[in-house]
Design a protein around this motif. Sequence first.
Motif, PDB file in Angstrom:
ATOM      1  N   TRP A 163       0.801  -1.221   0.000  1.00 37.77           N
ATOM      2  CA  TRP A 163       0.000   0.000   0.000  1.00 37.77           C
ATOM      3  C   TRP A 163       0.835   1.273   0.000  1.00 37.77           C
ATOM      4  O   TRP A 163       0.334   2.352  -0.296  1.00 37.77           O
ATOM      5  N   TYR A 164       2.136   1.186   0.311  1.00 37.02           N
ATOM      6  CA  TYR A 164       2.937   2.393   0.501  1.00 37.02           C
ATOM      7  C   TYR A 164       3.111   3.197  -0.789  1.00 37.02           C
ATOM      8  O   TYR A 164       3.027   4.430  -0.772  1.00 37.02           O
ATOM      9  N   ALA A 165       3.324   2.551  -1.908  1.00 31.97           N
ATOM     10  CA  ALA A 165       3.480   3.271  -3.182  1.00 31.97           C
ATOM     11  C   ALA A 165       2.206   4.051  -3.512  1.00 31.97           C
ATOM     12  O   ALA A 165       2.272   5.199  -3.984  1.00 31.97           O
ATOM     13  N   ASP A 166       1.048   3.460  -3.251  1.00 32.31           N
ATOM     14  CA  ASP A 166      -0.221   4.156  -3.471  1.00 32.31           C
ATOM     15  C   ASP A 166      -0.321   5.383  -2.562  1.00 32.31           C
ATOM     16  O   ASP A 166      -0.739   6.453  -2.998  1.00 32.31           O
ATOM     17  N   TYR A 167       0.065   5.221  -1.312  1.00 29.49           N
ATOM     18  CA  TYR A 167       0.036   6.338  -0.362  1.00 29.49           C
ATOM     19  C   TYR A 167       0.911   7.489  -0.863  1.00 29.49           C
ATOM     20  O   TYR A 167       0.491   8.648  -0.861  1.00 29.49           O
ATOM     21  N   GLU A 168       2.129   7.191  -1.271  1.00 33.88           N
ATOM     22  CA  GLU A 168       3.039   8.226  -1.768  1.00 33.88           C
ATOM     23  C   GLU A 168       2.448   8.928  -2.987  1.00 33.88           C
ATOM     24  O   GLU A 168       2.501  10.150  -3.096  1.00 33.88           O
ATOM     25  N   ARG A 169       1.903   8.179  -3.893  1.00 32.79           N
ATOM     26  CA  ARG A 169       1.320   8.728  -5.113  1.00 32.79           C
ATOM     27  C   ARG A 169       0.111   9.616  -4.794  1.00 32.79           C
ATOM     28  O   ARG A 169      -0.034  10.707  -5.329  1.00 32.79           O
ATOM     29  N   GLU A 170      -0.750   9.152  -3.900  1.00 34.50           N
ATOM     30  CA  GLU A 170      -1.975   9.872  -3.574  1.00 34.50           C
ATOM     31  C   GLU A 170      -1.731  11.135  -2.750  1.00 34.50           C
ATOM     32  O   GLU A 170      -2.539  12.057  -2.775  1.00 34.50           O
ATOM     33  N   THR A 171      -0.646  11.195  -2.010  1.00 36.82           N
ATOM     34  CA  THR A 171      -0.369  12.371  -1.186  1.00 36.82           C
ATOM     35  C   THR A 171       0.662  13.311  -1.799  1.00 36.82           C
ATOM     36  O   THR A 171       0.888  14.398  -1.274  1.00 36.82           O
ATOM     37  N   ALA A 172       1.276  12.941  -2.900  1.00 35.57           N
ATOM     38  CA  ALA A 172       2.349  13.739  -3.508  1.00 35.57           C
ATOM     39  C   ALA A 172       1.924  15.181  -3.779  1.00 35.57           C
ATOM     40  O   ALA A 172       2.701  16.117  -3.550  1.00 35.57           O
TER      41      ALA A 172
END
Length: 53
Positions: free
Chosen positions: A22-31
């Motif tokens: 889930w971490y890559a999605d988190y980074e992408r969504e909060t960038a």
Amino acid sequence: MIVAYQLYTDETGSDDFVKQPWYADYERETAALLVEPSEFRAITPQWIKGATA
């Protein structure tokens, strides 16, 4: 600025954290909300509540 601390038993703990699915999605969504990417640093705790010497 948000500062969050996580306590791991060794240096691989933070590596394991960022490798979660889930971490890559988190980074992408909060960038778009961040001025720059997340930064990780290792520190040595000076005091831990409840710890005995």
